[in-house]
Design a protein around this motif. Structure first.
Motif, PDB file in Angstrom:
ATOM      1  N   ARG A  27     -34.960 -37.868  96.346  1.00  0.00           N
ATOM      2  CA  ARG A  27     -34.028 -38.140  95.259  1.00  0.00           C
ATOM      3  C   ARG A  27     -32.616 -37.592  95.515  1.00  0.00           C
ATOM      4  O   ARG A  27     -31.646 -38.142  95.012  1.00  0.00           O
ATOM      5  CB  ARG A  27     -34.548 -37.506  93.961  1.00  0.00           C
ATOM      6  CG  ARG A  27     -35.710 -38.253  93.340  1.00  0.00           C
ATOM      7  CD  ARG A  27     -36.254 -37.453  92.150  1.00  0.00           C
ATOM      8  NE  ARG A  27     -37.227 -38.229  91.398  1.00  0.00           N
ATOM      9  CZ  ARG A  27     -36.924 -38.971  90.335  1.00  0.00           C
ATOM     10  NH1 ARG A  27     -35.680 -39.027  89.916  1.00  0.00           N
ATOM     11  NH2 ARG A  27     -37.843 -39.651  89.693  1.00  0.00           N
ATOM     12  N   CYS A  28     -32.534 -36.494  96.238  1.00  0.00           N
ATOM     13  CA  CYS A  28     -31.232 -35.838  96.392  1.00  0.00           C
ATOM     14  C   CYS A  28     -30.252 -36.764  97.117  1.00  0.00           C
ATOM     15  O   CYS A  28     -30.549 -37.293  98.194  1.00  0.00           O
ATOM     16  CB  CYS A  28     -31.375 -34.532  97.169  1.00  0.00           C
ATOM     17  SG  CYS A  28     -29.809 -33.644  97.338  1.00  0.00           S
ATOM     18  N   VAL A  29     -29.057 -36.923  96.529  1.00  0.00           N
ATOM     19  CA  VAL A  29     -28.053 -37.812  97.125  1.00  0.00           C
ATOM     20  C   VAL A  29     -26.888 -37.026  97.728  1.00  0.00           C
ATOM     21  O   VAL A  29     -25.903 -37.607  98.156  1.00  0.00           O
ATOM     22  CB  VAL A  29     -27.515 -38.824  96.081  1.00  0.00           C
ATOM     23  CG1 VAL A  29     -28.626 -39.739  95.631  1.00  0.00           C
ATOM     24  CG2 VAL A  29     -26.879 -38.098  94.904  1.00  0.00           C
ATOM     25  N   GLY A  30     -27.016 -35.720  97.717  1.00  0.00           N
ATOM     26  CA  GLY A  30     -25.980 -34.910  98.355  1.00  0.00           C
ATOM     27  C   GLY A  30     -24.659 -34.883  97.622  1.00  0.00           C
ATOM     28  O   GLY A  30     -23.612 -34.705  98.236  1.00  0.00           O
ATOM     29  N   CYS A  31     -24.699 -34.994  96.321  1.00  0.00           N
ATOM     30  CA  CYS A  31     -23.444 -35.076  95.560  1.00  0.00           C
ATOM     31  C   CYS A  31     -22.801 -33.708  95.359  1.00  0.00           C
ATOM     32  O   CYS A  31     -21.638 -33.620  94.955  1.00  0.00           O
ATOM     33  CB  CYS A  31     -23.685 -35.727  94.205  1.00  0.00           C
ATOM     34  SG  CYS A  31     -24.750 -34.769  93.105  1.00  0.00           S
ATOM     35  N   GLN A  32     -23.552 -32.659  95.592  1.00  0.00           N
ATOM     36  CA  GLN A  32     -23.065 -31.274  95.468  1.00  0.00           C
ATOM     37  C   GLN A  32     -22.732 -30.897  94.021  1.00  0.00           C
ATOM     38  O   GLN A  32     -22.028 -29.907  93.799  1.00  0.00           O
ATOM     39  CB  GLN A  32     -21.828 -31.035  96.350  1.00  0.00           C
ATOM     40  CG  GLN A  32     -22.011 -31.365  97.808  1.00  0.00           C
ATOM     41  CD  GLN A  32     -22.755 -30.300  98.608  1.00  0.00           C
ATOM     42  OE1 GLN A  32     -23.082 -29.225  98.096  1.00  0.00           O
ATOM     43  NE2 GLN A  32     -23.066 -30.597  99.865  1.00  0.00           N
ATOM     44  N   THR A  33     -23.239 -31.650  93.077  1.00  0.00           N
ATOM     45  CA  THR A  33     -23.009 -31.261  91.683  1.00  0.00           C
ATOM     46  C   THR A  33     -23.680 -29.925  91.386  1.00  0.00           C
ATOM     47  O   THR A  33     -23.143 -29.092  90.652  1.00  0.00           O
ATOM     48  CB  THR A  33     -23.558 -32.346  90.723  1.00  0.00           C
ATOM     49  OG1 THR A  33     -22.983 -33.600  91.072  1.00  0.00           O
ATOM     50  CG2 THR A  33     -23.231 -32.019  89.286  1.00  0.00           C
ATOM     51  N   CYS A  34     -24.842 -29.710  91.982  1.00  0.00           N
ATOM     52  CA  CYS A  34     -25.535 -28.432  91.787  1.00  0.00           C
ATOM     53  C   CYS A  34     -24.696 -27.281  92.343  1.00  0.00           C
ATOM     54  O   CYS A  34     -24.638 -26.191  91.750  1.00  0.00           O
ATOM     55  CB  CYS A  34     -26.912 -28.448  92.439  1.00  0.00           C
ATOM     56  SG  CYS A  34     -26.902 -28.914  94.173  1.00  0.00           S
TER      57      CYS A  34
END
Lengths: 216, 291
Positions: free
Chosen positions: A12-19
């Motif tokens: 699922r992780c899309v690497g958006c770096q929101t976390c």
């Protein structure tokens, strides 16, 4: 018993770096310090290439090598599995940093700033001088967990008792909860899907699981 | 950075603790070995050994982020080898200074045993560093101990040859011990290097492989040949032993400095499987920098 863990679904992780951004916002870490980050791993050879985004940070290991080596007892482990640092005890020797196989620990010697021309107002209002010259790392947002528990909330289910990175994830890739509770979301995910833990061969028993094959 | 990169947490000051602490404790041990044959000679060597250990610890003090809290280093002797090293130093330094002031075998021999314990603590500090593959190997312990012992023997030979130790005659048992220590270091080095194959990042392996030839020739073969020459030709023994001692000492220090600063790539990241991602299939794992 309670054992808090985090589960990251690599599908699922899309690497958006929101976390990553949410963590910095929640914990006011100085520039250059990322308690939660997402690796961008490219692998394979053309035409069979892959790109994988892997959230990493402190794994809150069951057998934390950082705690064993800490000479000052600043690094400890709570009964719920969270590995903590007492900034007032830490001498900043860096031993825990060479003992951690996950590059989860940081030590900074000055209050960083995002821009050259002085600190911004929010940087000044949330600077953490107690973290200077000592080890620091992800806490799994321990203050949110404790405040949530005190308010009768359940970490991993109630937003106010859940780590900021998990709350912020746009793809629902991060999940937090008590692995000892068979009804928790993390227990359910780990029961239904295949997972691995990073560097498991080192015997650290990390509290961070990666799902990799999707629901069966 | 995903692949293993050099650790930047410990710099030359930390390396200095292993360099000087190893040589200092090794020198105290060599002094104890030589003592039955040269009882009047131990004073200077003991003082120098204690000073080297103190210098190493001082360097660590300069490295820590909160030096005014240094006393906290003593809080965890239950599991931390750094704490144990500090506690051992607290016993070792006064004991060695007492042996310096009152040079009797009754003080030198216990000091040597505590020095050996100190050396062992240093070795275990590296062994417990799980994040650095070259340090955490089982063979690191024996290698660090034999390196310290060898450095101490080399330093003792240097002090003897330069007249800093007032010795009436060349202590042959110490020469034999020095050769044994050098041989022991060679054996533990080979074993450790073998253990690293497949268990350390390729960059670290490359650094140590490049260093291997000069370490073996300059740090082992040449010193042993020189010791034999000194034994066979007493007329030139002073200069030959001095050179041998310097080679043994500097090769050990060079090795440790490389181990701490140049061959200390951290674990890096790895995944056992790449994910399926949508309708695709999962793939093999990735471990950059390890093959």
């Amino acid at each position: 018993m309670t054992r808090y863990v985090m589960v990251a679904d690599l599908n699922r992780c899309v690497g958006c770096q929101t976390c990553t951004a949410a963590c910095k916002h929640a914990n006011a870490t100085t520039p250059g310090v990322q308690w939660r980050r997402v690796l961008d791993i490219e692998s394979g050879e053309y035409p069979d290439v892959r790109r994988t985004f892997v959230p990493v940070g402190c794994m809150h290991c069951s057998e934390p090598p950082c705690m064993e080596v800490c000479p000052s007892t600043a690094t400890r482990q709570r009964d719920d599995g969270l590995v903590t640092i007492d900034y007032d005890l830490c001498i900043g020797c860096g031993y825990c940093m060479v003992a951690c196989p996950y590059q989860a620990r940081f030590k900074v010697t000055s209050i960083g700033k995002a821009y050259k021309n002085g600190h911004m107002s929010h940087e000044q209002s949330r600077e953490h001088r107690e973290r200077l010259n000592v080890a620091q790392k992800c806490t799994f947002c321990i203050d949110r967990i404790d405040a949530g528990l005190a308010a009768g909330l359940t970490p991993g289910e109630d937003v106010d008792a859940t780590p900021a990175c998990v709350n912020s994830c746009i793809a629902d890739a991060l999940t937090f909860g008590d692995i000892e509770d068979s009804d928790s979301h993390v227990s359910q995910l780990l029961r239904e899907q295949r997972s691995f833990r990073m560097h498991e061969e080192l015997g650290t028993e990390p509290g961070f699981y990666y799902l990799w094959e999707g629901a069966s | 950075m995903i692949a293993p990169s050099l650790q930047k947490y410990w710099d030359g000051r930390a390396a200095g603790n292993f360099v000087f602490g190893g040589a200092g404790s090794g020198l105290i041990i060599s002094t104890a070995i030589a003592t039955p044959f040269n009882t009047a000679s131990m004073s200077a060597a003991l003082l120098i050994g204690a000073c080297l250990i103190a210098l190493g610890l001082l360097l660590v003090w300069f490295e820590i982020g909160r030096p005014l809290r240094f006393i906290n280093v003593l809080r965890n002797p239950y599991t931390s080898w750094m704490s144990r090293e500090a506690w051992t130093a607290i016993v070792l330094l006064p004991l060695t200074l007492a042996a310096f002031a009152l040079p009797t075998r009754g003080l030198v021999i216990p000091a040597a045993f505590v020095a050996l314990l100190f050396l062992y603590c240093q070795a275990r500090i590296l062994r417990a560093s799980a994040g650095v593959p070259t340090w955490r190997q089982r063979g690191t312990m024996a290698l660090i101990v034999t390196t310290g012992l060898t450095e101490g023997a080399g330093l003792y030979l240097l002090l003897y040859a330069t007249g800093l130790i007032d010795v009436l005659s060349l202590p042959i048992p110490l020469l034999i011990t020095a050769v044994l220590f050098i041989g022991g270091r060679y054996a533990t080095w080979r074993s450790w290097l073998h253990e690293l194959q497949g268990n350390a990042p390729t960059e670290s392996l490359s650094v140590m492989r490049t260093f291997a030839k000069q370490f073996i020739v300059v740090g082992h073969l040449l010193p042993i040949v020189l010791i034999v020459v000194a034994w066979l030709i007493p007329a030139i023994s002073d200069i030959v032993l001095a050179v041998s001692g310097v080679l043994v000492l500097l090769s050990g220090w060079t090795f440790k400095t490389r181990l701490i600063l140049s061959a200390s790539h951290i674990q890096g990241f790895a995944i056992e499987h790449t994910p399926a991602r949508g309708g695709g299939r999962s793939g093999p794992g990735v471990k950059p920098g390890w093959s």
